[in-house]
Scaffold this active site. Structure first.
Site, mmCIF file in Angstrom:
data_model
loop_
_atom_site.group_PDB
_atom_site.id
_atom_site.type_symbol
_atom_site.label_atom_id
_atom_site.label_comp_id
_atom_site.label_asym_id
_atom_site.label_seq_id
_atom_site.Cartn_x
_atom_site.Cartn_y
_atom_site.Cartn_z
ATOM 1 C CB SER A 190 -0.958 -0.044 1.191
ATOM 2 O OG SER A 190 -2.069 0.766 0.968
ATOM 3 C CG ASP A 393 -6.491 -3.373 -3.621
ATOM 4 O OD1 ASP A 393 -7.389 -2.870 -2.919
ATOM 5 O OD2 ASP A 393 -5.371 -2.857 -3.767
ATOM 6 C CG HIS A 455 -5.070 -3.289 -0.061
ATOM 7 N ND1 HIS A 455 -4.639 -2.433 -1.041
ATOM 8 C CD2 HIS A 455 -4.522 -2.820 1.100
ATOM 9 C CE1 HIS A 455 -3.876 -1.486 -0.514
ATOM 10 N NE2 HIS A 455 -3.778 -1.709 0.788
#
Length: 659
Positions: A190, A393, A455
């Site tokens: 991320s 994601d 994710h």
């Protein structure tokens, strides 16, 4: 004369004693420092861990290291020792994102040796990354998770964050010098897609001034999962991903509203291209989640898409903020007094653990350029990079990652192009008999797409990500027995590794794997017509030699060889070449991207031979194969996306955060 000689000898003797005393002092200082460091490291030893399963405890250390004394800035770390040493020592640093989200997410929900069955019970993680590497989790930057700093001293810049991290590593290696010579990998997900390249750049700069005191660190690779790396491509990927996943239907009022906001976003990026976050662009995702919410869930609230895994729904406006489900156990566990004591948390850490600290995110307002600008130089410095994505994601989606790779130039090429018009092949990956995704690789950069993943890919598939890690690091476990896992690319069994608790057989033949990759590249050349051209050139050379020989025979100037027959005329037409969507067009994000769903064969679009006129006859279609739309090769228009995390109480993920 004698007096002079005596004086000279005395001077030399004194100089010798001074040198000797200096050496003794240096040795004593070195010995004392080592003793102090050893004593200090013992203070960080984790003697027991509440809720740990029966059996030997994984050897671990944890605690705080001061990085900015003037404002009490301390970074918290949790280090797990490797279970096996395979051909060399390796250390993997793991960072979560945010900014301001704790890496204990990674430790207890993704790649650490333990996971939580409930808030009181730990179980072994089958696929933990500490099988063949030491793993070091760091709550970064200061103020994140168990890390702390004075409230008026949160960091604002990526360069400041990186400088703090280098200071942390210098002091950590002083405490644990046995790890300073390890191959060092930095991994995360991320928003760590911004942190990791800046830390890598700072390490490379530090290494330029390395010497006997400041040892060079063996930075050996970076791994970034669903990373926020290049805002331009990744913001642009929000809507494209929503169309492909049927979250938004083209031509509807909703689509028109979002397209208007997307144009506003694109205009802002064009005016200010070097920012990392744009409120005008964040609005695309926010509006999408709000305007697609509908239906009533068990809670009686409207349901929205989970921005981390679009296969799931959540109450609006949470939209995934309470995900993954293990989070409900992680927070109370890390707030237990006995856990805080076991992890050597300083008394100065006055507040309990929170997953994401909103103050860190709000104060972080970097003027530095996005990390995408650093990747080419890092790659050219010889540091391999692996980018991986979970296909489900939304917030940092795979389309954006693929687009940024396609548009990036590094090591003499653009995107995954091997030569003009020839793309590195996508190699279908199966793991233990199941379709797992694909691998693509060129010029020191590797990309891996994980099918049916979110994710947080290691949360879904710890065993597969461990296999990915071991291959990227070139783990050689030939000296360890056990049952190997079955991992294949394009149906070919890969060098054997192991995942989980059992040791594997062998990954010693890394050269064989490189040879297979070269074979796959050669196959791409062959498909695109390059081989035909090579054959023509060689044949033309042979034909020319025969013509020359015949002329010499006719002129009586050459030797008489075997009787000649009919001359063979070789055409100089190289035959059809794979145009690869108009050559350079794909590298500009155009070409066949609009037709990616048309493919039904096994070959890459980039490697197929076709007539450009056929493009006019192509039509969009929805493939029945759930993975078909995930297999188009990087080089076409593709997008990726990012997330924000609104507050959720004391462990709130903040708007704009990517954990």
């Amino acid at each position: 004369m004698a007096a002079t000689t005596t004086t000279t000898n005395a001077g030399r003797s004194m100089a010798s004693w001074k040198r000797l005393s200096t050496l003794i002092a240096a040795f004593t200082l070195s010995w004392t420092s080592s003793f102090v460091a050893a004593a200090g490291s013992a203070d960080y030893f984790v003697h027991d861990l509440p809720g740990a399963p029966d059996g030997p405890l994984v050897k671990m250390h944890a605690g705080h290291i001061e990085v900015t004394p003037d404002n009490n800035g301390n970074l918290f770390f949790w280090h797990f020792q490797n279970k096996h040493i395979a051909n060399k020592q390796r250390t993997v640093i793991w960072l979560n994102g945010g900014p301001g989200c704790s890496s204990e997410d990674g430790a207890l929900m993704e790649i650490g040796p333990y996971r939580l069955k409930d808030e009181n019970t730990l179980v072994y993680n089958d696929g933990a990354w500490n099988e063949f590497a030491n793993v070091l989790f760091v709550d970064n930057p200061v103020g994140t998770g168990f890390s702390y700093v004075d409230t008026n001293a949160y960091i604002h810049e990526l360069t400041e964050m990186a400088a703090n991290f280098v200071t942390f590593l210098e002091r950590w290696f002083a405490l644990f010098p046995e790890y300073e010579h390890d191959d060092l990998y930095i991994a995360g997900e991320s928003y760590a897609g911004q942190h990791i390249p800046y830390i890598a750049q700072a390490i490379l700069e530090r290494n330029k001034n390395a010497g006997p005191v400041n040892r060079k660190w063996n930075l050996s690779g970076l791994l970034i999962g669903n990373g926020w790396v290049s805002p331009k491509e990744q913001y642009d990927a929000y809507l494209q991903f929503a169309y492909e996943k049927d979250i938004v239907k083209k031509g509807t009022d909703l689509a028109n509203k979002l397209e208007i906001q997307q144009r506003i976003c694109q205009k802002e990026i064009a005016v200010k291209p070097d920012k990392i976050d744009y409120p005008e662009c964040e609005a695309i995702l926010q509006d999408m989640l709000q305007l697609t919410a509908g239906g009533v869930g068990a809670s009686g609230k409207n349901q929205c898409y989970n921005m981390y895994d679009v296969r799931l729904k959540d109450d609006y406006p949470s939209c995934g903020m309470a995900w993954p489900p293990d989070l409900k156990s992680v927070t109370p566990y890390l707030r237990k007094k006995e856990v805080i004591k076991a992890l050597n948390i300083n008394d100065n850490k006055s507040t309990g653990w929170t997953e994401c600290n909103g103050q860190v995110g709000m104060n972080f307002n970097p003027k530095t350029k996005p990390s995408i600008t650093l990747l080419p130089d890092i790659l050219s410095a010889g540091v391999p990079i692996l980018l991986f994505s979970g296909a489900e994601d939304l917030i940092c989606n795979h389309l954006g990652t693929e687009a940024l790779i396609s548009n990036m130039e590094w090591n003499g090429g653009k995107g995954f192009e091997l030569t003009p018009g020839t793309w590195a092949p996508r190699r279908d990956w199966t793991f233990e008999g199941e379709p797992a995704g694909f691998w693509q690789q060129a010029r020191n950069l590797t990309y891996v797409l994980f099918y049916n993943s979110s994710h947080m890919v290691p949360f879904d598939y710890p065993r597969r990500t461990r296999d990915m890690l071991d291959r990227f690091m070139g783990v050689d476990i030939s000296s360890i027995g056990g049952q190997p896992t079955d991992s294949r690319l394009d149906g070919e069994k890969l060098p054997e590794t192991t995942v989980g608790g059992a040791a594997g057989n062998s990954t010693s033949n890394q050269a064989a794997e490189k040879a297979k990759l070269e074979m796959a590249k050669w196959e791409a050349y062959r498909k695109s017509g390059e081989l035909v051209l090579v054959i023509v050139i060689v044949a033309a050379g042979v034909w020319g030699w025969f013509v020359w020989k015949e002329r010499r025979k006719t002129a009586g100037q050459g030797y008489m060889g075997v009787a000649t027959g009919e001359r063979h005329s070789i055409s100089n037409n190289p035959g059809p070449r794979g145009n690869l969507s108009g050559g350079g067009d794909r590298t500009r994000g155009q070409g066949l991207a609009g037709f990616r769903n048309k493919r039904s064969g096994r070959r890459d679009v980039e490697a197929q031979d076709f007539d450009e006129s056929e493009l006019d006859d192509l039509h969009l279609s929805k493939p029945e194969d759930p993975h078909a739309d995930s297999r188009y090769s990087i080089g076409g228009a593709s997008d990726d996306e990012e997330e924000q995390k609104p507050g959720k109480g004391s462990s709130s993920r903040q708007p704009g955060g990517r954990s």
